[in-house]
Design a protein around this motif. Structure first.
Motif, mmCIF file in Angstrom:
data_model
loop_
_atom_site.group_PDB
_atom_site.id
_atom_site.type_symbol
_atom_site.label_atom_id
_atom_site.label_comp_id
_atom_site.label_asym_id
_atom_site.label_seq_id
_atom_site.Cartn_x
_atom_site.Cartn_y
_atom_site.Cartn_z
ATOM 1 N N MET A 1 20.642 -32.590 32.125
ATOM 2 C CA MET A 1 20.080 -32.814 33.125
ATOM 3 C C MET A 1 20.070 -32.161 34.539
ATOM 4 S SD MET A 1 19.146 -37.030 32.078
ATOM 5 C CE MET A 1 17.322 -37.122 32.775
ATOM 6 N N GLY A 2 18.546 -32.520 35.811
ATOM 7 C CA GLY A 2 19.480 -32.013 37.192
ATOM 8 C C GLY A 2 20.083 -32.981 37.298
ATOM 9 N N ILE A 3 19.990 -32.094 38.978
ATOM 10 C CA ILE A 3 20.654 -32.478 40.618
ATOM 11 C C ILE A 3 20.142 -33.834 40.893
ATOM 12 C CG2 ILE A 3 22.474 -32.418 41.503
ATOM 13 C CD1 ILE A 3 23.080 -29.666 41.089
ATOM 14 N N VAL A 4 20.790 -35.265 40.998
ATOM 15 C CA VAL A 4 20.152 -35.903 41.738
ATOM 16 C C VAL A 4 21.014 -36.223 43.017
ATOM 17 C CG1 VAL A 4 19.176 -38.500 42.133
ATOM 18 C CG2 VAL A 4 18.856 -36.945 40.203
ATOM 19 N N VAL A 5 20.311 -36.305 44.234
ATOM 20 C CA VAL A 5 20.774 -36.762 45.327
ATOM 21 C C VAL A 5 20.250 -37.918 45.561
ATOM 22 C CG1 VAL A 5 21.255 -35.814 47.883
ATOM 23 C CG2 VAL A 5 21.109 -34.223 45.852
ATOM 24 N N GLN A 6 20.922 -38.551 45.886
ATOM 25 C CA GLN A 6 21.407 -39.874 46.232
ATOM 26 C C GLN A 6 21.100 -40.320 48.309
ATOM 27 O OE1 GLN A 6 22.768 -42.286 43.237
ATOM 28 N NE2 GLN A 6 20.911 -42.299 42.054
ATOM 29 N N LYS A 7 20.602 -41.713 48.268
ATOM 30 C CA LYS A 7 21.205 -41.695 50.500
ATOM 31 C C LYS A 7 21.327 -43.225 50.261
ATOM 32 C CE LYS A 7 20.118 -43.068 54.683
ATOM 33 N NZ LYS A 7 19.116 -43.773 54.800
ATOM 34 N N TYR A 8 22.187 -43.664 50.700
ATOM 35 C CA TYR A 8 22.247 -45.360 51.264
ATOM 36 C C TYR A 8 22.926 -45.442 52.614
ATOM 37 C CZ TYR A 8 22.484 -45.176 45.787
ATOM 38 O OH TYR A 8 22.247 -45.397 44.619
ATOM 39 N N GLY A 9 21.809 -46.463 53.143
ATOM 40 C CA GLY A 9 22.204 -46.627 54.324
ATOM 41 C C GLY A 9 22.652 -47.765 54.750
ATOM 42 N N GLY A 10 23.185 -47.642 56.124
ATOM 43 C CA GLY A 10 23.853 -48.835 56.435
ATOM 44 C C GLY A 10 23.932 -50.330 55.790
ATOM 45 N N SER A 11 22.596 -50.738 55.601
ATOM 46 C CA SER A 11 21.754 -51.899 55.177
ATOM 47 C C SER A 11 22.397 -52.116 53.598
ATOM 48 C CB SER A 11 20.936 -52.403 55.179
ATOM 49 O OG SER A 11 20.340 -51.340 54.642
ATOM 50 N N VAL A 26 24.956 -45.863 41.070
ATOM 51 C CA VAL A 26 25.347 -44.630 40.800
ATOM 52 C C VAL A 26 26.270 -44.157 39.924
ATOM 53 C CG1 VAL A 26 27.132 -43.072 41.493
ATOM 54 C CG2 VAL A 26 26.053 -44.305 43.461
ATOM 55 N N VAL A 27 26.739 -44.314 39.429
ATOM 56 C CA VAL A 27 27.926 -44.797 37.742
ATOM 57 C C VAL A 27 25.939 -45.034 36.647
ATOM 58 C CG1 VAL A 27 29.394 -45.629 36.046
ATOM 59 C CG2 VAL A 27 29.592 -45.478 38.730
ATOM 60 N N ALA A 28 25.621 -45.879 36.676
ATOM 61 C CA ALA A 28 24.346 -45.849 36.272
ATOM 62 C C ALA A 28 23.669 -44.748 36.246
ATOM 63 C CB ALA A 28 23.778 -46.833 36.592
ATOM 64 N N THR A 29 23.929 -43.760 37.122
ATOM 65 C CA THR A 29 22.386 -42.828 37.418
ATOM 66 C C THR A 29 22.568 -41.192 36.843
ATOM 67 O OG1 THR A 29 21.222 -43.933 39.453
ATOM 68 C CG2 THR A 29 21.413 -40.831 39.375
ATOM 69 N N LYS A 30 24.662 -41.412 36.751
ATOM 70 C CA LYS A 30 25.935 -40.734 36.198
ATOM 71 C C LYS A 30 25.530 -40.744 34.218
ATOM 72 C CE LYS A 30 28.425 -37.500 35.984
ATOM 73 N NZ LYS A 30 28.397 -36.059 36.086
ATOM 74 N N GLU A 31 25.508 -41.913 34.554
ATOM 75 C CA GLU A 31 25.117 -42.227 32.473
ATOM 76 C C GLU A 31 23.814 -41.843 31.976
ATOM 77 O OE1 GLU A 31 27.243 -45.820 30.752
ATOM 78 O OE2 GLU A 31 26.696 -46.806 32.775
ATOM 79 N N GLN A 32 22.909 -41.342 32.792
ATOM 80 C CA GLN A 32 21.357 -40.873 32.815
ATOM 81 C C GLN A 32 21.848 -39.371 32.775
ATOM 82 O OE1 GLN A 32 18.841 -42.410 35.124
ATOM 83 N NE2 GLN A 32 18.940 -44.573 34.717
ATOM 84 N N GLY A 33 23.123 -39.171 32.228
ATOM 85 C CA GLY A 33 23.170 -37.301 32.477
ATOM 86 C C GLY A 33 22.727 -36.825 33.404
ATOM 87 N N HIS A 34 22.919 -37.236 34.823
ATOM 88 C CA HIS A 34 22.773 -36.454 35.365
ATOM 89 C C HIS A 34 23.758 -35.956 36.273
ATOM 90 C CE1 HIS A 34 18.409 -37.594 36.172
ATOM 91 N NE2 HIS A 34 18.395 -38.743 35.660
ATOM 92 N N ASP A 35 23.465 -35.165 36.947
ATOM 93 C CA ASP A 35 24.941 -34.808 37.904
ATOM 94 C C ASP A 35 24.113 -35.564 39.263
ATOM 95 O OD1 ASP A 35 26.497 -32.754 36.872
ATOM 96 O OD2 ASP A 35 25.717 -31.602 37.245
ATOM 97 N N VAL A 36 25.394 -36.153 40.696
ATOM 98 C CA VAL A 36 25.123 -37.008 41.069
ATOM 99 C C VAL A 36 25.646 -36.727 42.802
ATOM 100 C CG1 VAL A 36 25.135 -39.515 42.395
ATOM 101 C CG2 VAL A 36 24.809 -39.149 39.487
ATOM 102 N N VAL A 37 25.172 -36.672 43.812
ATOM 103 C CA VAL A 37 25.602 -36.632 45.265
ATOM 104 C C VAL A 37 25.025 -37.422 45.858
ATOM 105 C CG1 VAL A 37 25.443 -35.153 46.950
ATOM 106 C CG2 VAL A 37 25.939 -33.613 44.571
ATOM 107 N N VAL A 38 26.425 -37.815 46.492
ATOM 108 C CA VAL A 38 25.433 -38.624 47.308
ATOM 109 C C VAL A 38 25.701 -39.157 49.398
ATOM 110 C CG1 VAL A 38 25.964 -41.151 47.915
ATOM 111 C CG2 VAL A 38 25.803 -40.840 45.629
ATOM 112 N N ALA A 39 25.006 -39.287 49.549
ATOM 113 C CA ALA A 39 25.189 -39.128 51.133
ATOM 114 C C ALA A 39 24.668 -40.545 52.052
ATOM 115 C CB ALA A 39 23.654 -38.198 51.531
#
Length: 612
Positions: A1-11, A26-39
């Protein structure tokens, strides 16, 4: 699977419990097989608290621009490290071989210009992020920040900049999608904090989202939408507090849609505006309702009459009344074939509406600069005006939006204006269009209502109505790095041949703008600029208003029924914006939302409270 970028705001990361909840997702997304980058943004109100602290230490903290940026970026560095710790704990508890690594903006390779507090991204060199993903790690990036290519100093992208960080990373890493997590379940037809019955949209086009974001919708930062549209990157807006599907922002309403295939010039950078086309339209006419009463409901009555005979209007301009007169001019454009009919029905209502007369000019043309990122790059707008002025063409009306800047000129001046603009922007196409020819009747009238409390209005009165004067004003503002939103230039007074130019801008830029205008006041010749900071902007947005008569009339009637006085009007093809008193804004939002049948049977859930 591909790369997913996630952004989490202050709230979403406001406290320890929120950070742990985000770590689970975030871990659940990784477990789905994605590479994960978080901002990630700073926790809760950390940025505001740092600003308050700086102002207590230094009376003019923002004057220390380098140190101010260094201070503010510490909030995101806290969040990234804490989230990395939490993810590692979750992985260990589950017996997973996942590791989270945190990176500052500079470590992640976000290279910017040298503008502290509002830096633009020039490029991204994400080798360390790619290396972390190659090792099977989850990369956590501090949002809102980068490093200047020239000075090597830490810079910030401006408030809301973590959205832009996430989208830029997604583009650089060729991610499948960028997910923006906030404290509501997606993009709604209005702010659910003001309209609890607002409906969630399942999808929205980039142009509509640009207009919503520019008009005050807080769920996405304007520059991030510009960036995503430019690179055709889908954005999925959803809540970090629920597992519901959110709103997907993708696709275009127009054949002309700037995207990554358009080449940026030289060293312009990843956020450089893309000018995709210069369009012209000879099918327009202009009508001015002269000396109409500046009172609640007056504009609504004008457009109710026009809608009643099935006529679509395009550009609408109304500014505040002249001092001491309580009278204003309302000017609009419409298809040339409808001009005579519109003039007649308005003339029949002159006694009822109380205006002086109707002026009809049946042979007008519209010239438009179309592209992405125009609002946040004021020099492009100034260049457009300057090119037209140098051709000796007088601009009679101006309308701005997120994806185009349009001017109305005499029909016999269209060719010269188009040629001048084409020479200034030599690498774009020129196309002929005709207003109102899109016959897609299935397009919803409007997708949403947005509002903004962060703007102010400046009026420059008594400007000579001749080529080059408007260009000189906006050149000066652009040279001072001031972004302009709404622009209204109305028809000049017959006796004086002078006109008023009003525009809105961020309230924080009023002082700089007035100083810049004062510097050219003697040269250009206009009265002292007048600023009004007690305003709110209300906008309706939707592609359907191009083909549904009566949208403007219904909008203005809803405000009139609520007793809200319209203080300025500006339109684009898919947006109508008005300025009202700041005290009237919430009532105006609710009344408009109801008037267009956007209320839902159930109340929206606001999980946090900041909208980010």
């Amino acid at each position: 699977m591909g790369i997913v970028v996630q952004k989490y705001g202050g709230s979403s990361v406001a406290d320890a419990a929120g950070i742990k909840r985000v770590a689970q997702r975030v871990v659940a997304t990784k477990e789905q097989g994605h590479d994960v980058v978080v901002a990630v943004s700073a926790m809760g109100d950390t940025t505001d608290e740092l600003i308050d602290l700086a102002n207590k230490v230094s009376p003019d903290a923002t004057a220390h621009a380098r140190e101010f940026d260094m201070l503010l970026t510490s909030g995101e560095r806290q969040s990234m490290a804490l989230l990395a710790m939490a993810i590692n704990d979750v992985a260990n508890e589950r017996g997973l071989a996942y590791e989270a690594r945190s990176f500052t903006g500079s470590q992640a390779g976000l290279i910017t210009d040298a503008q502290h507090g509002r830096a633009k991204i020039l490029s991204i060199t994400p080798e360390r992020i790619q290396a972390a993903l190659g090792d099977g790690a989850i990369a956590i990036v501090a949002g809102f920040q980068g490093v200047s290519r020239d000075t090597k100093d830490i810079t910030t992208l401006g408030r809301g900049g973590t959205d832009t960080t996430a989208v830029a990373l997604a583009v650089a890493l060729d991610a499948d999608v960028c997910e923006i997590y906030t404290d509501v379940d997606g993009v709604f037809t209005a702010d659910p904090r003001i309209v609890p019955t607002a409906r969630k949209l399942s999808s929205v086009a980039f142009e509509e989202m640009l207009e919503l974001a520019a008009s005050g919708a807080k769920v996405l930062h304007l520059r991030s939408v510009e960036f995503a549209r430019r690179h055709s990157l889908p954005i999925h807006v959803r809540s970090s507090f629920s597992t519901l599907n959110g709103t997907v922002v993708k696709g275009s309403i127009d054949a002309v849609s700037p995207h990554a295939d358009h080449q940026r010039s030289g060293d312009a950078g990843m956020e450089a505006p893309i000018v995709a086309a210069i369009a012209h339209d000879r099918s327009q006419a202009k009508i001015t309702v002269v000396n109409a009463p500046d009172e609640v409901g007056a504009a609504a009555k004008v457009f109710e009459i026009i809608a009643g005979v099935g006529i679509n209007v395009d550009m609408v301009v109304q500014d505040s009344s002249a001092a001491g007169t309580d009278r204003t001019d309302i000017t609009f454009t419409l298809p040339r074939d409808d001009a005579e009919r519109a003039g007649k029905v308005l003339e029949q209502a002159r006694g009822e509406l109380g205006f002086e007369r109707v002026n009809t000019e049946p042979r007008m043309g519209k010239v438009s600069l179309i592209g992405a990122g125009l609002r946040t790059q004021p020099k492009k707008i100034a260049d457009f005006f300057s090119a037209i002025a140098q051709a000796g063409v007088n601009i009679q009306m101006i309308s701005t939006s997120e994806v185009r800047v349009s001017v109305v000129v005499g029909d016999d001046e269209v060719d010269r204006a188009v040629q001048a603009a084409a020479e200034r922007f030599s690498d774009v196409e020129v196309e002929k269009v005709s207003y109102g020819t899109d016959a897609d009747g299935d397009t919803p009238e409007i997708v949403g209502v947005a509002h903004d409390r962060g703007e102010a209005k400046i009026t420059v009165a008594g400007v000579t109505d001749e080529p080059g004067e408007a260009a000189r004003i906006f050149d000066t503002l652009a040279d001072n790095g001031i972004n302009i939103d709404m622009i209204v230039q109305n028809v000049s007074a017959e006796k004086t041949r002078r006109t008023d130019i009003s525009f809105t801008l961020p309230r924080t830029d009023v002082k700089r703008a007035r100083a810049a205008l004062t510097d050219i006041q003697g040269e250009v010749g206009f009265a002292d600029p007048v600023a009004d900071e007690q305003i709110g902007k209300l906008s309706i947005v939707g592609a359907g208003m191009r083909t549904h008569p009566g949208i403007t009339a219904r909008f203005f009637a809803a405000l009139a029924a609520e007793g809200v006085l319209i203080r300025m009007v500006s339109t684009s093809e898919i947006r109508v914006s008005v300025l009202v008193s700041a005290d009237d804004l919430d009532r105006a939002v609710r009344a408009t939302h109801k008037a267009f049948g956007l209320d839902s049977d159930v109340e929206a859930i606001v999980y946090g409270g900041t909208g980010r």
